[in-house]
Scaffold this motif. Structure first.
Motif, PDB file in Angstrom:
ATOM      1  N   ILE A  37       0.803  -1.218   0.112  1.00 42.26           N
ATOM      2  CA  ILE A  37       0.090   0.053   0.113  1.00 42.26           C
ATOM      3  C   ILE A  37       0.835   1.253   0.073  1.00 42.26           C
ATOM      4  O   ILE A  37       1.573   1.437   0.845  1.00 42.26           O
ATOM      5  N   ASP A 105      -2.253   4.439  -3.633  1.00 40.94           N
ATOM      6  CA  ASP A 105      -3.313   3.816  -3.235  1.00 40.94           C
ATOM      7  C   ASP A 105      -4.480   4.932  -2.657  1.00 40.94           C
ATOM      8  O   ASP A 105      -5.556   4.695  -2.751  1.00 40.94           O
ATOM      9  N   MET A 176      -6.487  -0.281   6.094  1.00 41.35           N
ATOM     10  CA  MET A 176      -5.563  -0.879   5.356  1.00 41.35           C
ATOM     11  C   MET A 176      -5.731  -2.272   5.354  1.00 41.35           C
ATOM     12  O   MET A 176      -5.565  -2.728   3.955  1.00 41.35           O
ATOM     13  N   TYR A 179      -8.571  -2.683   2.698  1.00 41.83           N
ATOM     14  CA  TYR A 179      -8.110  -2.500   1.167  1.00 41.83           C
ATOM     15  C   TYR A 179      -7.310  -3.735   0.597  1.00 41.83           C
ATOM     16  O   TYR A 179      -7.513  -3.687  -0.590  1.00 41.83           O
ATOM     17  N   LYS A 180      -6.361  -4.503   1.493  1.00 46.34           N
ATOM     18  CA  LYS A 180      -5.702  -5.381   1.094  1.00 46.34           C
ATOM     19  C   LYS A 180      -6.653  -6.326   0.319  1.00 46.34           C
ATOM     20  O   LYS A 180      -6.190  -7.276  -0.497  1.00 46.34           O
TER      21      LYS A 180
END
Length: 623
Positions: A37, A105, A176, A179-180
């Motif tokens: 990221i 990102d 985070m 998002y991954k």
């Protein structure tokens, strides 16, 4: 060595090129190819302002502790570089890697002040990211907004994908991870936003629909899907002594606004001033313990080489271990290493003056008092918790302690204000000056006293007891300022007094943006297209462009600033649960009309609603 985004020819043309070089001491260096990221953290103002902000240093340190995230920084290019980047089509870049922001990102922008709103659009535009969130694709970064202005995000709703409501240390890691997982599973932009909206404290404006009544007020504010929460709950760190804090803050190459170590001693405030947004949205009051602060003071001095420590707090005097902390800092760093200790936001009492006498050159410094209002009646209305005896007692202690320069801060345009209250500012300033001359000549620190009184103009803010009140018009502000200026000149000690005041038009615009709804976004967009940027800098503030934008958008600013709102009106920020309840704020508003004082949080719980966070002053003394 990394390749700079700007070549030498450009750097030699612009003012303070070190703003754009990166590579500062303690800046984090990672291999961008080794992370999952890329995260850009932005302060939408010039480098010197943004580098002084502790919040970005905390998030920067926290995110870079993760091996899978690379957090970098950027700030608004000054006007000279802005022009060059547009002419040469140079995309805005992060300081650390010098890579274009459009390839990241996430782009997270802190919203500290309404006058930075057009700079948000500058950042997006120079980054070559579509200004409107609805026009972005999976190729563009997700744009996040946070900070105090996010407590009414609606004027900027069109431009942000996400708003983070509350303190940054709480759910960023969860976001985070979300998002991954989305990247791994694939999907479109909306898919990620739908998942992000399930995280507490995350507001996705595109997933909410707003309808309006014929009179222009909000009829309904509703989620667009069943999985989207009706209320977004503010996130709070309950234990400030077991959380993230930077041991190695980035050290700027050039002099910045606050070129020092910032030691945040507590968050929140016990005082309950009715005009103060920070005092409400940062509740409950939570302290960092003494050992935590000692450790970080030592670590940050060692890692930066700074020569000053500033204690950060809304009201430093209310920190329980202030005496022990300042004694330690003075003995350990002041006396042994010559480090200056700065203590802003202090009430002026014997202890505070003694500390300040130890850490600063009295002859070169001035003391600051903030009575806020000129009469006791008005101080009770705003719940300032300060009496005339407190003010005069503090001033006399200061004079006897060696100070002969005093700054006084007041507000004009407060709810319930009369011209007698305004004249009270002049009288109070005069009486403080007169107090100085009651001291025998041979005991005075100087031949004369210098009393500088400054007035700002009151702006009603969301999540305060005054969020319902009309703001004064520019004409009313001008009239009150002229009246006060005249009264200042009539005082007996006028030669020992000076008077400064804030800008009228800037205040009018701040009030318009502070309580705006989504329709205000079109005005911001049009003003930016007319060249508005750096509105908080007087040399670049063009109010006529803003008024033209309002007319073109068909918006009357008086609808947002000039009318009193009713209790049953849906306010643009009502979907946010900020801890303090609407019932409490209305009760405080009623108390203000009755000129009644509410005790501070340590004296008595006022039932504001923040006990739900189960921490801080609400639970002091409980097992």
């Amino acid at each position: 060595m990394k390749k700079l985004a700007l070549d030498d020819e450009i750097l030699l043309k612009v003012e303070k090129p070190a703003r754009y070089l990166g590579n500062e001491y303690n800046a984090v260096v990672k291999d961008p190819a080794s992370v999952d990221i890329r995260f850009a953290m932005c302060f939408p103002d010039v480098y010197e302002i943004g580098m002084s902000y502790l919040g970005i240093q905390i998030i920067y340190d926290m995110l870079n502790r993760r091996d899978d995230v690379y957090c970098e920084r950027l700030y608004s290019p000054w006007m000279d570089l802005d022009q060059i980047m547009r002419e040469r089509n140079i995309p805005l870049f992060a300081l650390e890697s010098q890579d274009p922001i459009k390839n990241f990102d996430f782009l997270a922008i802190t919203l500290q002040y309404e006058m930075c709103y057009t700079n948000v659009l500058q950042i997006l535009d120079l980054s070559q990211i579509p200004l409107k969130a609805s026009e972005r694709t999976t190729e563009h970064p997700f744009v996040i907004g946070g900070g105090p202005c996010a407590y009414n995000p609606e004027p900027l709703a069109d431009f942000f994908d996400i708003f983070y409501i509350g303190e940054g240390e709480t759910v960023y890691y969860e976001l985070m991870d979300c998002y991954k997982l989305w990247k791994k599973n694939g999907g479109n932009r909306r898919d990620f936003l739908m998942e992000a909206a399930k995280i507490s404290g995350i507001y996705v404006p595109s997933l909410y629909e707003v309808s309006y009544k014929e009179d222009g007020t909000i009829d309904a504010f509703t989620p667009a899907a069943a999985s989207v929460p009706e209320k977004v709950k503010k996130q709070v760190v309950t234990d400030l002594s077991n959380t993230y804090y930077p041991s190695n803050p980035v050290v700027p190459f050039i002099k910045v606004t606050q070129d020092r170590i910032v030691l945040e001693i507590q968050r929140g405030c016990i005082r309950g001033c009715r005009f103060c947004q920070a005092g409400n949205v940062y509740r409950p009051n939570r302290e960092r313990n003494l050992e935590f602060l000692k450790k970080y003071a030592h670590d940050m001095l060692t890692s930066t080489g700074h020569e000053e420590i500033s204690l950060s707090s809304l009201s430093s005097s209310d920190y329980s271990d202030l005496e022990a902390l300042t004694t330690y800092l003075i003995e350990e760093f002041g006396q042994k290493q010559g480090v200056n200790i700065s203590l802003p936001s202090l009430r002026i009492d014997a202890f505070s003056l003694d500390v300040m006498r130890q850490v600063q050159d009295v002859r070169k410094s001035s003391l600051t008092f903030a009575p806020e209002a000129g009469s006791q009646r008005m101080r009770d209305i705003i719940n300032k918790g300060l009496t005339e005896d407190d003010i005069f007692g503090g001033a006399m202690q200061a004079f006897k302690g060696g100070w002969n320069r005093v700054k006084l801060y007041f507000m004009l345009g407060l709810p319930g204000e009369t011209y007698d209250d305004i004249e009270g500012i002049a009288k109070l300033s005069n009486e403080i000056a007169a107090l100085y001359y009651t001291i025998p000549k041979d005991e005075r620190p100087g031949a004369r006293v210098d009393v500088v009184s400054s007035t700002s103009f009151f702006v009603p803010k969301p999540f305060t007891p005054f969020q319902w009140v009309p703001q004064n018009t520019t004409e009313q502000f001008k009239d009150k300022q002229h009246f006060l200026s005249k009264k200042m000149k009539e005082q007996l000690n006028r030669k020992s007094m000076r008077y400064n005041w804030h800008d009228f038009d800037l205040t009018a615009l701040e009030g318009f943006l502070a309580r705006g709804d989504r329709r205000v976004g079109e005005v911001i967009y049009k003003a930016y297209k007319k060249g508005c940027m750096f509105d908080s800098w007087s040399e670049y503030f063009y109010y006529d462009r803003w008024t033209e934008s309002m007319e073109e958008a068909g918006i009357d600013p008086a609808f947002y600033t000039g009318r009193e709102r009713s209790l049953d009106e849906i306010l643009p920020w009502d979907f946010i649960d900020a801890g303090v309840t609407k019932e409490f704020l209305w009760r405080e508003y009623t108390q203000s009309k009755n000129e009644a004082v509410t005790p501070n949080c340590r004296m008595q719980c006022s039932g504001c609603g923040c006990r739900v966070y189960e921490g801080g002053v609400c639970f002091e003394g409980e097992n």
